[in-house]
Design an enzyme around this catalytic site. Structure first.
Site, PDB file in Angstrom:
ATOM      1  N   GLU A  39     -50.920 -58.624  19.790  1.00  0.00           N
ATOM      2  CA  GLU A  39     -49.480 -58.361  19.256  1.00  0.00           C
ATOM      3  C   GLU A  39     -49.061 -59.847  19.187  1.00  0.00           C
ATOM      4  O   GLU A  39     -47.821 -60.216  19.309  1.00  0.00           O
ATOM      5  CB  GLU A  39     -48.547 -57.521  20.107  1.00  0.00           C
ATOM      6  CG  GLU A  39     -48.873 -56.058  20.236  1.00  0.00           C
ATOM      7  CD  GLU A  39     -49.202 -55.481  18.982  1.00  0.00           C
ATOM      8  OE1 GLU A  39     -48.517 -55.949  18.013  1.00  0.00           O
ATOM      9  OE2 GLU A  39     -49.931 -54.595  18.839  1.00  0.00           O
ATOM     10  N   GLY A  40     -49.680 -60.706  18.836  1.00  0.00           N
ATOM     11  CA  GLY A  40     -49.509 -62.256  18.743  1.00  0.00           C
ATOM     12  C   GLY A  40     -49.841 -62.922  20.147  1.00  0.00           C
ATOM     13  O   GLY A  40     -49.031 -62.629  21.069  1.00  0.00           O
TER      14      GLY A  40
END
Length: 598
Positions: free
Chosen positions: A440-441
């Protein structure tokens, strides 16, 4: 595997006392979320997580998902647990009533999600990704798309994914090669391959709705040319049920270090029929709705796995006998003292407790901002909440997962050699937690987002929105009889936060590398200050309860002692992060790349 017990006492302390969710809900018109309803949901959610999900955690890790000719079978019991979850109404708890949801506030849904992920993180990925897909369709889909997809997604008959990453690009989505070609019927033929797709294929629902980033034939280069498409596994028929099979298949599943019971898939799209969601070439804006939802959920995984680890460690530390206390025997009737009497074990346990409880407060504070952003009729209040969410989201994701990984490592360390073997389950928690700082980053990307986009990109506006809150708190509680010294410590750091930001901003005007060089330390520095503010909010309430003779005295004294530990032992880490930021980029960038070679 440690027996999970939902930390209802701490959850209620935050909900009832620190953040007063009940007045908050009343002000937003969320009258269905009455105190009795909230407490009943927490109680019943705890039972489901403790009795249904937690017993599947270790077996799910050992069995993993099975892949056979494009089909994925989840571990024994997972499908049945999902059916029970759906039947109990948990899936649509915070969803829009227009599509079959219960319409309760997002913050209450997040409290339940905390218990789900603490008891079984892998299982929680399946409904978690679906909630993210629902949020993107709800925010950006057409009325027809909402009617077609949100009702079965809310009901849990269908589940959802987000398909971003490709083998050659993760963070740099402008490089994606997946293409979407317009068709005569208004749909698009989507062709390409995506990797690392959580819940991309499984046996828990009748259909899977993929949200896929792709480029149109005439798309501009880079991220300005990305569009978002709904690509169902089975195309909805005239009755709204799963009909004809679409051209999307699972090519394989990954063999991973952790979260083994969550299917991480390679998804192949071969002219699959897709439907544009939102405007052409604006897909990244649409996907950010889903990504921000996922980033908050991922940040919470640090808290959840840390909570499970702490519960196992504190029980073991009270049972395990090793040596005598340096200040004399504490259990003279036993051959040795329990290890919880030793200062270093206390250091680890208190670090775990301080981060877990601080991160839970951060989760609930952020969740209140979500409620205001979604439900408030006051436009100014909504904008303020949205600004705070923009500022806090990268901190939640990165700080909570970094500290969650530290906590699970401490939990394994408390067990010594026993923590390193599978029998006790502590090593699984470390393995499961290790992905959280990555997906998620990555946390490095979150740090760039915080410093580069949110703080410097807003000319300090988003930072000032939070530091004003802290400043007002410090003004109101300066000279507090028991907490005044800590208030002064926080007030000083809050002022230095702005000074440090100006220093980095000035340096970045001369050399853009300064932002990248400072960003991770800046984010961690920020996270420690945010938690310090929240710890003082908790301590103030605990102190007031003690003085009034209310609540659980031992619980309140435990809060105050942990707050003291945080300020004396953990908050001083800000000095090291500040020094690293002030060191600048020279020491990072002066070594030529070729000299890194062996």
């Amino acid at each position: 595997m440690p027996d999970y017990k939902a930390p209802l006492r701490d959850m209620r302390f935050l909900i009832d006392r620190v953040f007063d969710f009940h007045a908050h809900y009343a002000a937003l018109g969320a009258h269905d979320a009455s105190p009795d309803m909230v407490h009943a949901i927490l109680e019943e959610g705890a039972k489901f997580c403790e009795n249904v999900l937690a017993p599947l955690n270790r077996s799910g890790d050992e069995e993993g998902c099975r892949f056979d000719n494009g089909a994925v079978t989840t571990p024994t019991g997972f499908k049945q647990a999902f059916a029970q979850y759906v039947e109990g109404g948990w899936h649509g708890l915070a969803a829009d009533p227009a599509y079959g949801g219960q319409g309760l506030p997002s913050s209450l849904g997040l409290a339940v999600s905390e218990m789900v992920a603490s008891s079984n993180t892998s299982w929680g990925m399946y409904p978690g990704l679906t909630h993210g897909a629902m949020s993107a369709i709800h925010a950006h889909g057409s009325d027809a798309q909402k009617q077609t997809y949100l009702t079965p997604l809310t009901a849990g008959r269908w589940t959802g994914t987000m398909c971003l990453t490709e083998a050659h690009c993760g963070t740099d989505l402008g490089l994606i090669k997946t293409r979407a070609v317009p068709q005569a019927d208004g749909s698009y033929a989507v062709t390409g391959s995506k990797i690392f797709i959580s819940a991309g294929e499984h046996d828990m629902s009748a259909n899977i709705i993929h949200l896929v980033l792709a480029k149109l034939p005439d798309a501009p280069a880079g991220t300005k040319g990305i569009s978002l498409f709904i690509v169902p596994k089975f195309l909805p028929d005239a009755a709204g049920e799963a009909g004809e099979r679409n051209g999307v298949t699972c090519g394989s599943i990954e063999h991973k270090m952790g979260i083994k019971a969550s299917a991480t898939c390679v998804m192949n799209f071969d002219g699959a029929k897709g439907f544009l969601i939102g405007e052409p070439n604006k897909g990244l804006n649409c996907m950010f709705t889903m990504m921000n939802h996922a980033r908050l959920g991922t940040g919470m995984q640090g808290l959840c796995l840390g909570e499970a680890s702490f519960q196992g460690a504190v029980r073991y530390a009270n049972d395990r006998l090793q040596m005598r206390s340096l200040t004399g025997a504490k259990a003279p009737d036993r051959p040795a003292d329990p290890i919880i009497v030793h200062p270093d074990v206390r250091r680890m346990l208190l670090t775990m407790k301080a981060f877990n409880e601080g991160n839970r407060a951060l989760t609930y504070f952020t969740a209140q901002m979500l409620d205001i952003a979604h439900l408030s009729r006051d436009e100014a209040a909504r904008r303020e909440a949205e600004d705070l969410l923009a500022f806090l989201t990268p901190i939640c994701k990165a700080f909570m997962t970094e500290t969650g990984l530290e906590v699970t490592n401490h939990g394994m360390q408390v067990f010594g050699g026993h923590g390193f073997i599978r029998e006790w389950g502590m090593e699984q928690l470390v393995r499961d937690c290790r992905i959280a700082p990555i997906y998620e980053g990555t946390n490095g990307i979150q740090a760039l987002d915080l410093l580069g986009r949110k703080v410097l990109g807003s000319q300090g506006k988003l930072l000032r929105g939070f530091t004003r809150i802290v400043h007002k708190f410090c003004q109101a509680h300066a000279g507090h009889a028991q907490l005044g010294g800590f208030v002064a410590q926080l007030d000083l750091l809050n002022r230095q936060w702005g000074e440090l930001t100006l220093l980095v901003g000035g340096a970045a005007m001369k050399n853009p590398d300064e932002v990248g060089a400072a960003s991770v330390d800046y984010l961690m520095y920020s996270g420690y200050i945010v938690l310090a503010y929240l710890w003082l909010r908790m301590a103030r309430v605990a102190q007031a309860q003690l003085e009034a003779g209310e609540g659980d005295g031992d619980f309140c004294r435990g809060k105050l002692a942990t707050c003291e530990f945080y300020f004396k032992r953990l908050l001083p880490r800000t000095a090291a992060h500040r020094a690293a930021v002030e060191a600048g980029s020279d020491c990072l960038m002066k070594l030529p790349a070729e000299l890194f070679s062996l």
